[in-house]
Structures are given as C-alpha cells and as structure tokens.
Enzyme design. Structure first.
Site, PDB file in Angstrom:
ATOM      1  N   HIS A 160      22.923   5.248  46.187  1.00  0.00           N
ATOM      2  CA  HIS A 160      22.294   6.352  46.902  1.00  0.00           C
ATOM      3  C   HIS A 160      22.343   5.987  48.274  1.00  0.00           C
ATOM      4  CE1 HIS A 160      21.492   7.822  42.653  1.00  0.00           C
ATOM      5  NE2 HIS A 160      20.680   6.824  42.524  1.00  0.00           N
ATOM      6  N   ASP A 196      26.725   4.246  36.825  1.00  0.00           N
ATOM      7  CA  ASP A 196      25.467   4.264  36.638  1.00  0.00           C
ATOM      8  C   ASP A 196      25.118   5.754  36.245  1.00  0.00           C
ATOM      9  OD1 ASP A 196      22.346   2.998  38.037  1.00  0.00           O
ATOM     10  OD2 ASP A 196      22.550   5.099  38.270  1.00  0.00           O
ATOM     11  N   HIS A 198      23.075   7.763  37.440  1.00  0.00           N
ATOM     12  CA  HIS A 198      22.924   8.722  38.576  1.00  0.00           C
ATOM     13  C   HIS A 198      24.143   8.606  39.278  1.00  0.00           C
ATOM     14  CE1 HIS A 198      18.674   7.228  37.436  1.00  0.00           C
ATOM     15  NE2 HIS A 198      18.374   8.423  37.323  1.00  0.00           N
ATOM     16  N   ASP A 285      21.539   2.280  33.000  1.00  0.00           N
ATOM     17  CA  ASP A 285      20.541   3.217  32.601  1.00  0.00           C
ATOM     18  C   ASP A 285      21.094   4.348  31.843  1.00  0.00           C
ATOM     19  OD1 ASP A 285      21.870   4.158  34.929  1.00  0.00           O
ATOM     20  OD2 ASP A 285      20.291   4.408  36.128  1.00  0.00           O
TER      21      ASP A 285
HETATM   22  C1  FKS Z   1      11.969  10.461  38.585  1.00  0.00           C
HETATM   23  C2  FKS Z   1      12.880  11.027  39.366  1.00  0.00           C
HETATM   24  C3  FKS Z   1      14.245  10.212  39.277  1.00  0.00           C
HETATM   25  C4  FKS Z   1      14.741   8.366  40.822  1.00  0.00           C
HETATM   26  C5  FKS Z   1      15.744   7.810  40.320  1.00  0.00           C
HETATM   27  C6  FKS Z   1      16.497   6.607  41.127  1.00  0.00           C
HETATM   28  C7  FKS Z   1      17.734   6.244  40.337  1.00  0.00           C
HETATM   29  C8  FKS Z   1      18.275   4.733  41.104  1.00  0.00           C
HETATM   30  C9  FKS Z   1      19.547   4.412  40.601  1.00  0.00           C
HETATM   31  C10 FKS Z   1      19.968   3.122  41.201  1.00  0.00           C
HETATM   32  F1  FKS Z   1      21.296   2.436  40.741  1.00  0.00           F
HETATM   33  F2  FKS Z   1      20.284   3.270  42.515  1.00  0.00           F
HETATM   34  F3  FKS Z   1      18.986   2.204  41.154  1.00  0.00           F
HETATM   35  N1  FKS Z   1      13.614   8.924  40.371  1.00  0.00           N
HETATM   36  N2  FKS Z   1      10.563  10.970  38.999  1.00  0.00           N
HETATM   37  O1  FKS Z   1      19.315   3.995  39.082  1.00  0.00           O
HETATM   38  O2  FKS Z   1      20.888   5.247  40.447  1.00  0.00           O
HETATM   39 ZN    ZN Z   2      20.683   4.915  37.996  1.00  0.00          ZN
END
Ligand code: FKS
Ligand code: ZN
Length: 343
Positions: A160, A196, A198, A285
């Site tokens: 990110h 991932d 996300h 994830d």
């Molecule tokens: C929860 C909403 C989501 C943020 C999620 C971040 C994901 C991070 C990730 C990384 F690989 F960068 F760690 N909050 N309230 O898993 O993509």
């Molecule tokens: Zn993630």
C-alpha cells in the site's frame, strides 16, 4: 527454499489501530512473524538467514526524500509535542482542499503523508521498515544470483506504500524496491504479482507509467474493500505503461476455483510480457478464516497455487504482505512456499 528474516522487524509493535471507531490491538502484529518462523522450522522448509544491513539503499529510488525524512523523525517530533498516544492521521488534503502545499505543522504533515488512518506509528517503526526493505533486497539478490525461489519474511508489509504515502500497515514498498533493484542489476523485465487480498495501490502507483515492470493484482473489489479508491479493472497503465498494469477485482465470497482462474490469466500475461524475474507480493489474507477479508481459500489451496507459480518457470522472490488469521498464517504461507518447491 531460503528465508530471509531479522528480529529488527519486531521493532514495529504499535499498540493502536483505529478500527470500528475504537483503538484495537493491531491486526498486523509481531506474532505473525513468530508463527511463520515456527512453521518454517517445523516443515523443514530450509535455512533462515539474516539480511545484510544497507541503510537507506534502495529506498530513495522509489520513495520521495521528504517523505522518508518525515518518517525518520516522526516519532521524536511527536514525542516532543508531548502527546500521550501514537501518531494517527486525522486530516488530509481531501478533494475540496489544496494538495499542493505541505504544511509545517506535524499533524498537517501526518495527513499529507498518510493515505489512511488505521496505521499508527511507534518508536521502532522506521527501523523495522528499513529492516523489512533489507529482507526484500537480500531475497532478491539470492534469486538473482542462484535462480529458483527465496522468501523474504518482510514486516511491516509494503504494497500500500506509495511514492510519498504510508497506510494500510505499509511504509516502504518492499516489492517496488526489490523490482527496481533487479532493474538496476540488469534485469530487463520484472513482473510483480500481488496475491494479497487487498489491492496493491502503492505498487500500482509507482509503476503505472512504466513498461519495464508489469504489475498484476488479484484482490477484493475496491468498490467494497480497502483501499477503496484504486484497483478497478479499467486501470491498465498510462503512457508507455499502458497495458502493463492488470487488475482482477473479485467479489466477496470468491472461492478458490474462481481465484485460480484469475491467477492463471495473470501468469499467462506475465509469460507473454517476457518477465525475467517474478516478485510475488504474498498476502495470505485470501484465507477463508481471515478476520478482515472475504475470500474463501483453504489451507491446501495455498499449496496448489504455490505449484502453479513454480510452473511459470521464473526465478521467484516471495515477499510477505498481509494475513491476519494468526494461528494459521504459518501453515498458509509455508504451504505456498513448499508448494512452489514441490511444483
Ligand atoms: C478495517 C478496514 C481495513 C486496513 C486493511 C489493510 C490491509 C493491509 C494488507 C497488507 F498486506 F498491506 F498488510 N483496514 N477497519 O493486508 O494489504
Ligand atoms: Zn491484505
């Protein structure tokens, strides 16, 4: 397969994450690394090595120098202001404000250099982010020298992190730094495959107008999932980079057969591109029991796609990103890596 790890990554242990209107213990926690290491040993994956310390090497090729200096001094400046808690951004140059001036005030700069508010900063964050970057460089050098695969047990994660923004638990974009390092070592075409859950908005932003680094990401549809404002299928690159960004946004509840189709498509595009090196942004994830995600992969699916990655036939650097089902994170990560070794 060799793993690169250093205890310095554990200097990142913030106590707060803004989640559901409360400050909770961060999902991205030091135990993730402990559990992956334990599984690497239990499964006899291979040797675990310390990376060389390289200071800021690789960072300024990707990140803005004022951003890096901001991160380096954030904790001490925050302490000097006498705050009780950890730095959490609270105002941004949002659409109706000016984004072309960097405030002098620390809270103002915090918002300028942040893309989200869940990521608190703690005393050791900067040193941990440098260590995570050194792990990525060491794993890349290993693969450039000897081929095959290597695993960088990176923490904090990186995908990110944009040229001058942190967020989503990320500070330096480890995969982007690794890709640029490989380019500087003479590798003509590098592919970054982001599995991932996300979208890797930072990696996409960094390489969006380039044709030497292909970025492919399979992730939760940004209309519904973090980071919400990037990762749609119509984002394909710009200028020379047109056609070198590939996004596979998938619906909540996506199961392994559908996810695997996207992976096969991405791998075919990576082959057609003529990649000489593959960097995998490895987040697990996508696991069904992950507490903040919505795909439904099972532990054995990770082994299966590890084998699929091996059959792409490219030197492959795996860099850890997310995965928050902490109990199972070791099994899921090591399944990908041993699936690759067996494939
Ligand atoms: C929860 C909403 C989501 C943020 C999620 C971040 C994901 C991070 C990730 C990384 F690989 F960068 F760690 N909050 N309230 O898993 O993509
Ligand atoms: Zn993630």
């Amino acid at each position: 397969m060799l793993t690169f790890h250093t205890a310095d990554t554990q200097l990142r242990h913030p106590r707060s994450e803004l989640h559901g209107g409360q400050l909770v213990t961060p999902f991205e926690c030091p135990e993730r690394v402990e559990i992956i290491l334990a599984r690497i040993h239990a499964a006899a994956l291979g040797e675990v090595r310390e990376p060389e310390r390289r200071g800021l090497d690789g960072v300024l090729e990707i990140h803005d120098s004022a951003y890096v200096e901001f991160l380096e001094t954030l904790w001490e400046n925050w302490q000097a202001e006498g705050h009780g808690g950890e730095p959490i951004p609270s105002i941004w140059p949002a659409r109706t404000l000016r984004g072309d001036r960097i405030p002098e005030n620390l809270e103002g700069r915090l918002g300028y250099y942040a893309l989200a508010a869940e990521t608190s900063v703690c005393a050791g964050t900067f040193r941990a982010a440098l260590a995570s970057k050194d792990i990525a460089l060491a794993a890349t050098d290993q693969v450039l020298a000897h081929g095959g695969g290597a695993f960088g047990l990176c923490r904090p994660p990186g995908h990110h992190a944009a040229r001058d923004q942190f967020g989503g638990y990320c500070f330096f974009n480890n995969a982007a730094i690794a890709a640029q390092h490989a380019r500087d070592q003479g590798v003509a075409r590098v592919a970054i495959l982001d599995v991932d859950f996300h979208h890797g908005n930072g990696t996409q932003e960094i390489f969006y107008d380039r044709d030497d680094v292909l970025f492919a990401s399979i992730h939760g549809d940004p209309a519904l999932e973090f980071p919400y404002y990037l990762g749609y299928a119509d984002e394909t690159g710009s200028g020379r980079g047109e056609g070198f960004t590939l996004n596979y946004p998938l619906a909540p509840g996506t199961d392994y057969p559908r996810w695997r189709q996207a992976l096969e498509d991405a791998l075919a595009r990576i082959q057609a591109f003529g990649a000489e090196l593959l960097i995998v942004s490895l987040g697990v994830d996508t696991f069904a029991q992950d507490p903040i995600s919505s795909f439904t992969l099972a532990s054995e699916d990770f082994s299966d796609y590890g084998g699929l990655l091996k059959r792409a036939g490219l030197p492959t650097v795996f860099l850890l990103e997310g995965g928050y089902a902490v109990e199972e994170i070791g099994v899921n990560v090591v399944n990908v890596l041993s699936g690759f070794d067996a494939g």
